[in-house]
Design a protein around this motif. Structure first.
Motif, mmCIF file in Angstrom:
data_model
loop_
_atom_site.group_PDB
_atom_site.id
_atom_site.type_symbol
_atom_site.label_atom_id
_atom_site.label_comp_id
_atom_site.label_asym_id
_atom_site.label_seq_id
_atom_site.Cartn_x
_atom_site.Cartn_y
_atom_site.Cartn_z
ATOM 1 N N GLU A 212 -12.080 -64.094 -6.807
ATOM 2 C CA GLU A 212 -10.723 -64.390 -6.357
ATOM 3 C C GLU A 212 -10.130 -63.215 -5.591
ATOM 4 O OE1 GLU A 212 -9.115 -67.508 -9.782
ATOM 5 O OE2 GLU A 212 -9.083 -65.343 -10.174
ATOM 6 N N GLN A 213 -10.361 -62.020 -6.091
ATOM 7 C CA GLN A 213 -9.857 -60.833 -5.399
ATOM 8 C C GLN A 213 -10.434 -60.744 -3.990
ATOM 9 O OE1 GLN A 213 -10.961 -57.632 -7.999
ATOM 10 N NE2 GLN A 213 -9.318 -58.028 -9.469
ATOM 11 N N GLU A 214 -11.752 -60.905 -3.885
ATOM 12 C CA GLU A 214 -12.425 -60.791 -2.590
ATOM 13 C C GLU A 214 -11.977 -61.886 -1.627
ATOM 14 O OE1 GLU A 214 -14.376 -58.566 -1.393
ATOM 15 O OE2 GLU A 214 -15.046 -57.390 -3.102
ATOM 16 N N GLN A 215 -11.836 -63.077 -2.133
ATOM 17 C CA GLN A 215 -11.497 -64.211 -1.281
ATOM 18 C C GLN A 215 -10.032 -64.201 -0.867
ATOM 19 O OE1 GLN A 215 -12.286 -68.028 -3.058
ATOM 20 N NE2 GLN A 215 -11.332 -69.181 -1.398
ATOM 21 N N LEU A 216 -9.134 -63.994 -1.825
ATOM 22 C CA LEU A 216 -7.711 -64.123 -1.550
ATOM 23 C C LEU A 216 -7.096 -62.881 -0.926
ATOM 24 C CD1 LEU A 216 -6.580 -66.003 -4.793
ATOM 25 C CD2 LEU A 216 -7.134 -66.971 -2.553
ATOM 26 N N LEU A 217 -7.705 -61.733 -1.151
ATOM 27 C CA LEU A 217 -7.134 -60.486 -0.639
ATOM 28 C C LEU A 217 -8.002 -59.856 0.442
ATOM 29 C CD1 LEU A 217 -5.897 -58.920 -3.999
ATOM 30 C CD2 LEU A 217 -4.573 -60.235 -2.332
ATOM 31 N N LYS A 218 -8.850 -60.656 1.071
ATOM 32 C CA LYS A 218 -9.701 -60.137 2.131
ATOM 33 C C LYS A 218 -8.841 -59.544 3.247
ATOM 34 C CE LYS A 218 -13.362 -61.297 5.393
ATOM 35 N NZ LYS A 218 -14.230 -62.365 5.969
ATOM 36 N N LEU A 451 1.254 -69.234 7.789
ATOM 37 C CA LEU A 451 2.457 -70.076 7.732
ATOM 38 C C LEU A 451 2.102 -71.522 7.425
ATOM 39 C CD1 LEU A 451 4.411 -68.581 10.772
ATOM 40 C CD2 LEU A 451 5.035 -68.387 8.356
ATOM 41 N N ARG A 452 1.041 -72.022 8.068
ATOM 42 C CA ARG A 452 0.596 -73.393 7.780
ATOM 43 C C ARG A 452 0.119 -73.525 6.347
ATOM 44 N NH1 ARG A 452 -1.401 -73.228 13.173
ATOM 45 N NH2 ARG A 452 -3.396 -72.403 12.410
ATOM 46 N N LEU A 453 -0.605 -72.500 5.892
ATOM 47 C CA LEU A 453 -1.136 -72.534 4.526
ATOM 48 C C LEU A 453 -0.018 -72.579 3.502
ATOM 49 C CD1 LEU A 453 -3.735 -72.409 2.827
ATOM 50 C CD2 LEU A 453 -3.534 -69.916 2.851
ATOM 51 N N LEU A 454 1.042 -71.821 3.732
ATOM 52 C CA LEU A 454 2.143 -71.767 2.774
ATOM 53 C C LEU A 454 2.939 -73.066 2.706
ATOM 54 C CD1 LEU A 454 3.356 -68.110 3.379
ATOM 55 C CD2 LEU A 454 2.428 -69.039 1.251
ATOM 56 N N LYS A 455 2.772 -73.931 3.691
ATOM 57 C CA LYS A 455 3.421 -75.240 3.649
ATOM 58 C C LYS A 455 2.660 -76.235 2.783
ATOM 59 C CE LYS A 455 5.559 -74.820 8.227
ATOM 60 N NZ LYS A 455 5.618 -75.363 9.605
ATOM 61 N N ASN A 456 1.449 -75.858 2.393
ATOM 62 C CA ASN A 456 0.612 -76.724 1.568
ATOM 63 C C ASN A 456 1.105 -76.686 0.122
ATOM 64 O OD1 ASN A 456 -1.365 -78.103 0.196
ATOM 65 N ND2 ASN A 456 -3.075 -76.920 1.008
ATOM 66 N N LYS A 457 1.634 -77.774 -0.355
ATOM 67 C CA LYS A 457 2.185 -77.830 -1.709
ATOM 68 C C LYS A 457 1.107 -77.842 -2.792
ATOM 69 C CE LYS A 457 6.416 -80.184 -0.260
ATOM 70 N NZ LYS A 457 7.300 -81.361 -0.444
ATOM 71 N N LYS A 458 -0.147 -78.008 -2.381
ATOM 72 C CA LYS A 458 -1.236 -78.038 -3.352
ATOM 73 C C LYS A 458 -1.828 -76.657 -3.630
ATOM 74 C CE LYS A 458 -2.631 -82.798 -2.299
ATOM 75 N NZ LYS A 458 -3.751 -83.677 -1.870
ATOM 76 N N LYS A 462 -1.898 -68.423 -7.477
ATOM 77 C CA LYS A 462 -2.602 -67.237 -6.960
ATOM 78 C C LYS A 462 -2.752 -67.323 -5.454
ATOM 79 C CE LYS A 462 -5.335 -66.441 -11.166
ATOM 80 N NZ LYS A 462 -6.710 -66.448 -11.747
ATOM 81 N N GLU A 463 -3.152 -68.495 -4.967
ATOM 82 C CA GLU A 463 -3.322 -68.675 -3.524
ATOM 83 C C GLU A 463 -2.007 -68.454 -2.784
ATOM 84 O OE1 GLU A 463 -6.943 -71.971 -3.395
ATOM 85 O OE2 GLU A 463 -4.865 -72.626 -3.667
ATOM 86 N N ARG A 464 -0.922 -68.879 -3.397
ATOM 87 C CA ARG A 464 0.380 -68.757 -2.728
ATOM 88 C C ARG A 464 0.829 -67.304 -2.631
ATOM 89 N NH1 ARG A 464 3.747 -72.204 -0.900
ATOM 90 N NH2 ARG A 464 2.537 -73.911 -1.824
ATOM 91 N N ALA A 466 -0.991 -64.666 -2.766
ATOM 92 C CA ALA A 466 -1.921 -63.956 -1.884
ATOM 93 C C ALA A 466 -1.583 -64.235 -0.424
ATOM 94 C CB ALA A 466 -3.365 -64.362 -2.186
ATOM 95 N N ALA A 467 -1.278 -65.485 -0.104
ATOM 96 C CA ALA A 467 -0.907 -65.843 1.271
ATOM 97 C C ALA A 467 0.401 -65.165 1.672
ATOM 98 C CB ALA A 467 -0.790 -67.357 1.405
ATOM 99 N N GLN A 468 1.344 -65.082 0.738
ATOM 100 C CA GLN A 468 2.604 -64.391 1.015
ATOM 101 C C GLN A 468 2.365 -62.916 1.322
ATOM 102 O OE1 GLN A 468 4.651 -65.298 -2.626
ATOM 103 N NE2 GLN A 468 5.637 -67.141 -1.809
ATOM 104 N N LEU A 469 1.474 -62.297 0.547
ATOM 105 C CA LEU A 469 1.161 -60.886 0.773
ATOM 106 C C LEU A 469 0.478 -60.695 2.121
ATOM 107 C CD1 LEU A 469 1.063 -57.970 -0.298
ATOM 108 C CD2 LEU A 469 -1.170 -58.517 -1.300
ATOM 109 N N ARG A 470 -0.515 -61.530 2.419
ATOM 110 C CA ARG A 470 -1.226 -61.407 3.698
ATOM 111 C C ARG A 470 -0.269 -61.627 4.869
ATOM 112 N NH1 ARG A 470 -4.884 -65.020 1.073
ATOM 113 N NH2 ARG A 470 -4.181 -66.650 2.507
ATOM 114 N N LEU A 471 0.615 -62.620 4.748
ATOM 115 C CA LEU A 471 1.567 -62.896 5.818
ATOM 116 C C LEU A 471 2.469 -61.689 6.063
ATOM 117 C CD1 LEU A 471 2.979 -64.793 7.820
ATOM 118 C CD2 LEU A 471 4.385 -65.625 5.912
ATOM 119 N N SER A 472 2.957 -61.087 4.991
ATOM 120 C CA SER A 472 3.839 -59.931 5.131
ATOM 121 C C SER A 472 3.114 -58.774 5.819
ATOM 122 C CB SER A 472 4.348 -59.490 3.758
ATOM 123 O OG SER A 472 5.214 -58.377 3.868
ATOM 124 N N GLU A 473 1.877 -58.514 5.411
ATOM 125 C CA GLU A 473 1.129 -57.399 5.995
ATOM 126 C C GLU A 473 0.750 -57.683 7.447
ATOM 127 O OE1 GLU A 473 -0.825 -55.755 1.808
ATOM 128 O OE2 GLU A 473 -2.093 -56.804 3.260
#
Length: 532
Positions: A212-218, A451-458, A462-464, A466-473
């Motif tokens: 999960e670390q490798e995949q979500l925080l790549k 941005l598209r990923l964060l619109k996914n309600k599913k 953890k995925e959310r 991680a996506a928020q962190l990646r988007l910010s960076e």
């Protein structure tokens, strides 16, 4: 009689949480964390810069002892941490957040907890929060928790079971062991109504699987740091395990396992309150329900006059408003995610760190080193990149690094944006541009993908985050590149005496065109510039 917060202040364990709270990173200031202990360094965190940490004999840190005497109950529950004993008391345990909150409030009322200007309530996704009972004005004290209700290292030191294994390991480890033991006692623990409001786990990446670390925080700079922190926790636990194995009756392997230890550490990390005036961490009922806002200037601290943990608000609140505090004025989102399991999407202080340094073998290296030392900088040096502003000191540092004309050294000024010459400026901006592009290339996808990923309600939780962190960076790096391009625009072509336009850096132009066009090209080339 000296109270337990007072004893906590003078404890040798202060060494640990001084290091834990030492990583303050004001914009473009020299970093100052140093320690021979890997664990201390890896678990550095932020302390509010607006308060000078004081040593005082006033804090009691273990208000538990005094309160338990007042209750006429033993904090011990039993001399062992029995799995069956814990299970036997679980039947009547509240199972919903509402029930746990209600039991906490009844318990505090029974213990004579003073009335507060805020009440605790469930606040949607934020969980428990503090709501204003009536209008509160900026400067008012919205919360005042007497020190006798706090739990700190003094309680750990006086605990009949975990005191010995926790000795000398620092506040956070000690509080983690205290929490594991007391939680296992369930209703047998005098602190159960408080402990039962703690989450079972958090979204901290410390608890994610390696996959999960490798995949979500790549691509995230924090990925390697998170891995090192988990390794440090394992090392710490291995030493503790030697102690646990000596008495498995008191320390059952299923309760004092590494996974349980790591999870408990993350939970305690998310609920502890750092008190700058006391220079210590504490578990503080009621106060730990105050949620974070990045634009908030108010923070929890210890008042020596009131002998309480207090929150003096920085803005007006209407009746029914949620009252907020800051968990640190300069904490990046990756740090908030590691410590608390959330990302502050509205943060104006999130940053990505960039490490730069002098080039080894530079004929002017010794002279440049002296200039840096006089300005209070080292080599290498870490600077923050923000989404809405560019650190002048980083530009000045890099101008000095690439400068080859000693006659221009007198123009190097760190508190002003002074261009030394056009060729030097062009080189510096292109090097920084290449580094930002290289870092963006480490992530999968771009800003639009996040941005598209964060619109996914599913998305899972953890995925959310991680996506928020990646988007910010990614936003920070993209905005920095935009700022660099704006600076580069007038330099790429300048008027000559003949009236035409001539590139002042034609000899290096082809090289840097590659940097702009190929995301992977600068990685190898830029290493020697960025890290010396």
């Amino acid at each position: 009689m000296e109270c337990s917060l007072q004893r906590a202040m003078s404890s040798t364990t202060q060494c640990f949480f001084r290091s834990f709270s030492s990583l303050s990173l004001p914009p473009a200031s020299p970093s100052s964390s140093s320690s021979s202990s890997l664990f201390v360094n890896l678990f550095s965190s932020y302390s509010p810069p607006h308060t000078s940490r004081q040593r005082s004999a006033v804090l009691r840190g273990g208000g538990a002892c005094e309160r338990m005497r007042r209750m006429g109950r033993s904090r011990r529950g039993s001399a062992t941490c029995s799995s069956s004993a814990a299970a036997s008391s679980s039947a009547a345990t509240p199972t919903t957040p509402e029930e746990a909150l209600q039991e906490l409030m009844e318990w505090l009322a029974m213990e004579g907890f003073p009335e507060q200007a805020v009440k605790l309530s469930l606040c949607g996704e934020e969980g428990i929060g503090a709501i204003a009972k009536y209008p509160i004005q900026a400067g008012d004290v919205a919360l005042k928790v007497p020190e006798s209700y706090t739990v700190t290292s003094a309680d750990v030191a006086n605990h009949p079971v975990v005191a010995q294994p926790a000795a000398g390991l620092g506040d956070l480890i000690g509080l983690t062991l205290w929490f594991i033991y007391e939680r296992a006692q369930k209703k047998e623990s005098a602190w159960w109504p408080f402990i039962n409001t703690f989450p079972h786990t958090t979204l901290s990446p410390l608890l994610w699987t390696e996959e999960e670390q490798e995949q979500l925080l790549k691509g995230c700079p924090s990925l390697e740091e998170i891995k090192q922190r988990v390794i440090a926790l394992k090392d710490e636990f291995q030493d503790l395990q030697l102690y646990f194995e000596k008495d498995p009756e008191v320390f059952p392997p299923d309760i004092f396992s590494f996974e349980a230890f790591k999870t408990a550490f993350a939970v305690v990390l998310s609920r502890t309150t750092y008190l700058p005036a006391a220079d210590l961490f504490a578990l503080v009922p009621y106060a730990d329900a105050i949620n974070h806002r990045g634009d908030c200037q108010a923070y929890l601290d210890y008042s020596m006059e009131d002998q309480s943990v207090v929150l003096q608000v920085d803005k007006n609140y209407k009746q029914g408003d949620q009252v907020f505090a800051s968990y640190g004025q300069e904490r990046p989102n990756y740090d908030l995610l590691i410590s608390y399991g959330f990302v502050d999407e509205s943060s104006l202080v999130d940053y990505v760190e960039l490490e730069v340094g002098l080039v080894e073998g530079d004929r002017l290296q010794a002279l440049k080193q002296q200039v840096l030392q006089l300005a209070g900088y080292g080599s290498p040096q870490t600077f923050p990149l923000y989404a809405d502003r560019f650190p002048t000191q980083l530009l000045t540092y890099m101008r000095l690094v690439r400068l080859q004309d000693p006659a221009l050294f007198s123009k190097v000024i760190f508190d002003r944006d002074v261009i030394l010459d056009q060729a030097n400026e062009y080189e510096v901006l292109m090097i920084l541009m290449g580094e930002c592009r290289s870092r963006l290339g480490n992530y999968e996808g771009g800003l639009d993908d996040e941005l598209r990923l964060l619109k996914n309600k599913k998305l899972s939780s953890k995925e959310r985050v991680a996506a928020q962190l990646r988007l910010s960076e990614k936003t920070i790096l993209s905005n920095t590149m935009t700022a660099l391009r704006n600076r580069l625009a007038p330099i790429r072509g300048i008027p000559t005496k003949g009236g035409g336009l001539k590139d002042p850096n034609a000899d290096i132009n082809e090289m840097f065109d590659m940097v702009e066009q190929v995301a992977s090209a600068p990685a190898k080339f830029l290493t020697k510039f960025l890290k010396g």
